[in-house]
Design a protein around this motif. Structure first.
Motif, short mmCIF file in Angstrom:
data_model
loop_
_atom_site.label_atom_id
_atom_site.label_comp_id
_atom_site.label_asym_id
_atom_site.label_seq_id
_atom_site.Cartn_x
_atom_site.Cartn_y
_atom_site.Cartn_z
N GLU B 63 0.82 -1.21 0.00
CA GLU B 63 0.00 0.00 0.00
C GLU B 63 0.86 1.26 0.00
OE1 GLU B 63 -0.17 -2.32 2.33
OE2 GLU B 63 0.05 -1.49 4.36
N HIS B 64 2.15 1.13 0.31
CA HIS B 64 3.01 2.30 0.30
C HIS B 64 3.87 2.39 -0.94
CE1 HIS B 64 1.98 3.51 4.33
NE2 HIS B 64 2.23 2.31 4.78
N GLU B 65 3.61 1.50 -1.86
CA GLU B 65 4.46 1.45 -3.05
C GLU B 65 4.42 2.74 -3.84
OE1 GLU B 65 4.28 -2.57 -4.94
OE2 GLU B 65 4.17 -1.29 -6.73
N TRP B 66 3.30 3.48 -3.78
CA TRP B 66 3.14 4.69 -4.57
C TRP B 66 4.20 5.73 -4.24
CZ3 TRP B 66 2.56 9.12 -1.77
CH2 TRP B 66 2.15 8.97 -0.43
N ARG B 67 4.79 5.64 -3.03
CA ARG B 67 5.77 6.65 -2.63
C ARG B 67 7.03 6.61 -3.49
NH1 ARG B 67 4.49 8.34 2.80
NH2 ARG B 67 2.78 7.08 3.58
N ILE B 68 7.28 5.44 -4.10
CA ILE B 68 8.51 5.29 -4.87
C ILE B 68 8.52 6.22 -6.07
CG2 ILE B 68 9.90 3.64 -6.17
CD1 ILE B 68 9.78 3.19 -3.21
N CYS B 105 15.24 -0.73 -17.47
CA CYS B 105 13.77 -0.69 -17.60
C CYS B 105 13.25 -2.01 -18.12
CB CYS B 105 13.36 0.44 -18.56
SG CYS B 105 13.64 2.05 -17.86
N LEU B 106 13.95 -2.58 -19.06
CA LEU B 106 13.54 -3.86 -19.65
C LEU B 106 13.42 -4.92 -18.57
CD1 LEU B 106 13.03 -4.32 -22.61
CD2 LEU B 106 15.25 -5.39 -22.80
N ILE B 107 14.41 -4.93 -17.68
CA ILE B 107 14.42 -5.97 -16.66
C ILE B 107 13.31 -5.75 -15.64
CG2 ILE B 107 15.78 -7.03 -14.81
CD1 ILE B 107 18.27 -6.30 -16.26
N PHE B 108 13.10 -4.46 -15.28
CA PHE B 108 12.31 -4.25 -14.09
C PHE B 108 10.89 -3.74 -14.32
CE2 PHE B 108 15.13 -5.37 -10.83
CZ PHE B 108 16.40 -5.11 -11.28
N THR B 109 10.50 -3.42 -15.56
CA THR B 109 9.14 -2.91 -15.76
C THR B 109 8.14 -4.04 -15.78
OG1 THR B 109 10.18 -1.30 -17.18
CG2 THR B 109 7.80 -1.32 -17.15
N THR B 110 7.08 -3.87 -15.02
CA THR B 110 5.97 -4.82 -15.11
C THR B 110 4.79 -4.09 -15.73
OG1 THR B 110 5.05 -4.18 -12.99
CG2 THR B 110 6.73 -5.91 -12.98
N SER B 111 3.73 -4.82 -16.06
CA SER B 111 2.58 -4.18 -16.69
C SER B 111 1.98 -3.14 -15.75
CB SER B 111 1.53 -5.22 -17.07
OG SER B 111 1.32 -6.10 -15.99
N ALA B 112 2.02 -3.41 -14.46
CA ALA B 112 1.43 -2.46 -13.51
C ALA B 112 2.22 -1.17 -13.44
CB ALA B 112 1.35 -3.10 -12.13
#
Lengths: 252, 386
Positions: B63-68, B105-112
């Motif tokens: 729930e705190h992920e948005w802070r990133i 970015c390739l490694i770490f981007t997810t659809s979300a």
């Protein structure tokens, strides 16, 4: 002789009485008593190790003296910080190794003192700096760095930097000894002009030709003592002491 | 073409010695390629793909992920504006930076997270462009001063974003984020402290000199792991119970220890630089009647630090990697995540190598950035040239 008529030798501005200085067990100065007058040009010469550099370095306390008194412009040089600051703000020094600030531009080398110590605004400091650069003959180098200048230009920059603080007295510690022969002339010309404008100067130098032309008085140092002092004519025509005669015969 | 063939033949097979070396090299080369292809074919990158979030931010609650994201946006803005304002990168530099970012970015981007990553990339490009035009056309220093102020405020802002509004407790911060924050704090506080201790140790006043020497030698006397354990176990026994000192978060204690550690090593590096300054510089400053602070700040330190930039950046890279040692305080930093992932779920059991590869890659990206920064700084200061 005409040029000397323009300036008037004024009152005493430096008085040293029985100044001694030890480096460990070695006594570099064995009791120096000398007087320097306003607008006078004094040349200090002698063999190496005689204490001449040590002597002028005691005058702005780069070397603290061990005994005796030194009075500069009415202020005694001792451990009092206020006295020291007064003396240093009125005495400028030019070194044999130039000692320019390599990480600053030519202009900034000159403006740093007036801006940070005297509190001048940047534009004022830069005006003073450009005037001085013109006076020493290198106005076009203002935005270069010291390492891009020739030795003669660097020493002239060092002189301009010292003059920017508007000192009453200028000390020169063998200013041309590290220069190639063809560059010595340009620095000596600046020093001659400075002397003619009435600056009180004390120079340690081996340039006898320049000294003869410009100096009002010579001091001959040997082994930590003033062996002889007098006018240039006195030294070149009628030196009294044996050691003086020996030294002069070697360098002339 | 003929020239190349002729040159190759002469170089590789010219003499018996050359031929021998060529054959041995070829054998080693083929062996390596074989191993690498075998590894890539048999590896399960799935485990990295599934645990990306863990690697980057550790055990922070979802729930705190948005802070990133605000943190990423502000950091991207500052980094790219600074690159444009000061580094004047060549086309080759820009290409390398772009490739690096693209791979990450390739490694770490997810659809979300796709939208956020794209927006960050846009901010990178836009801030670079803005900085470029501003610095080129407007010839005062206001924008650069603004950037410097922003850099100084960056750490407080990051802390504010992470903690405000009942944010996650610092012990939950983890992964790459934790390493970066710890390193920034350690270097941000350690460097100025180190400068002060270096000057103190070189001072002629005995009280100051002795204090600084004792501080530096004590800290250098024990490994960082020992100091961290000290902060964790021993400190509570020694300090009296006031101001809730014993309740200071472990992360804060780690930051304090890391900063102290960095300051000791930085102090010695800078002291070396101070010793390299010719005495004449001090004499010139004295004869111009400079005060002590002016002399230090404007004449001595700029010269001392320029000379030791390689050693300094080396120390900082070391500090960044030393932040992994906070695992001893039960904090999950990037390396710890890389080690525990294979043990989390049965399907990835024993697959240490893939996770550690990615961990190594992330560490390497930061280290190479610091090295390039060092080279750029040296080049722009003209060290070795003037």
């Amino acid at each position: 002789m005409q040029k000397k008529a323009k300036k008037e030798i004024g009152k005493e501005i430096i008085t040293t009485t029985d100044v001694t200085k030890f480096f460990g067990n070695f006594q570099a100065l064995k009791g120096i008593s000398a007087k320097v007058y306003e607008q006078e040009v004094v040349v200090v010469f002698g063999p190496s190790g005689s204490g001449k550099s040590t002597f002028i370095r005691t005058l702005n306390r780069l070397e603290p003296h061990d005994s005796g008194t030194i009075i500069v412009d009415g202020v005694e040089l001792n451990d009092d910080v206020k006295n020291l600051q007064y003396v240093r703000s009125n005495v400028g020094m030019v070194f044999q190794q130039f000692n320019l600030f390599p990480h600053l531009s030519v202009l900034r080398n000159i403006t740093l003192g007036p801006q940070k110590v005297k509190g001048l605004k940047r534009s004022e400091a830069e005006d003073i700096a450009m005037d001085l650069l013109k006076r020493v003959g290198i106005p076009e180098q203002a935005h270069k760095f010291p390492s891009q200048l020739s030795g003669g230009q660097q020493q002239r920059l060092a002189i301009a930097r010292a003059l920017a603080m508007q000192p009453k007295i200028m000390l020169f510690d063998e200013p041309t000894s590290a220069l190639d022969p063809e560059m010595i002339k340009e620095v000596l010309e600046v020093m001659t002009e400075l002397a003619e404008s009435g600056m009180t100067m004390i120079c340690v130098t081996h340039e006898m030709g320049f000294a003869r032309e410009v100096a009002d008085r010579f001091l001959f140092f040997d082994e930590g003592l003033i062996v002889e002092e007098g006018t240039p004519e006195h030294f070149f025509t009628n030196p009294q002491e044996e050691r003086t005669k020996l030294f002069l015969s070697q360098i002339l | 073409m003929h020239k190349i063939i002729k040159w190759s033949f002469e170089t590789f097979f010219g003499s018996i010695f050359n031929t021998l070396i060529t054959l041995i090299s070829l054998v080693i080369f083929f062996f390596l390629i074989n191993s690498i292809i075998g590894f890539i074919a048999n590896s399960e990158w799935e485990l990295v793909r599934v645990n990306r979030r863990l690697l980057l931010i550790g055990r922070m609650p979802p729930e705190h992920e948005w802070r990133i994201w605000p943190i990423l946006w502000i950091s991207s803005y500052l980094v790219f504006s600074s690159i444009s304002a000061w580094a004047s990168p060549s086309k080759k530099d820009l290409l390398l930076i772009s490739i690096g970012i693209f791979i990450v970015c390739l490694i770490f981007t997810t659809s979300a997270t796709f939208i956020f990553v794209i927006s960050s990339l846009l901010i990178c490009i836009v801030s670079y462009g803005i900085s470029y035009f501003v610095c080129k056309n407007i010839h005062n220093n206001y924008y650069k001063k603004f950037l410097i102020t922003s850099w100084i405020l960056l750490l407080p802002i990051i802390f504010a974003i992470l903690l405000l509004g009942d944010g996650p407790k610092p012990t939950l911060w983890g992964g790459f984020l934790l390493n970066i924050i710890l390193a920034c704090v350690a270097i941000g506080f350690g460097f100025p402290l180190g400068v002060l201790f270096a000057i103190g140790r070189a001072s002629s006043l005995p009280a100051i000199k002795v204090t600084c020497t004792v501080y530096i030698e004590t800290i250098r006397g024990a490994p960082l792991v020992a100091w961290l354990l000290l902060a964790w176990f021993v400190l509570p026994k020694f300090l009296p119970e006031f101001w809730g000192i014993n309740n200071i978060s472990v992360v804060i204690r780690a930051m304090i220890i890391l900063s102290a550690f960095t300051s000791a090593y930085t102090a010695e590096v800078i002291r070396g630089g101070l010793q390299s300054i010719p005495k004449g510089q001090l004499e010139a400053a004295d004869s111009l009647n400079f005060g002590f602070i002016t002399k230090m700040l404007l004449i001595i330190l700029p010269q001392a630090i320029r000379v030791v930039i390689p050693a300094l950046i080396s120390t900082f890279i070391g500090v960044f990697k030393d932040t992994s040692l906070v695992f001893i305080l039960a904090l999950t930093d990037l390396l710890q995540v890389g080690r525990i992932i294979p043990e989390q779920s049965p399907e990835f059991f024993g697959r240490q190598l893939e996770a550690l590869c990615v961990v190594a890659f992330l560490f390497w990206i930061i280290s190479i950035s610091l090295s390039s920064l060092s080279k750029k700084v040296e080049r722009s200061l003209g060290i070795g040239i003037r």
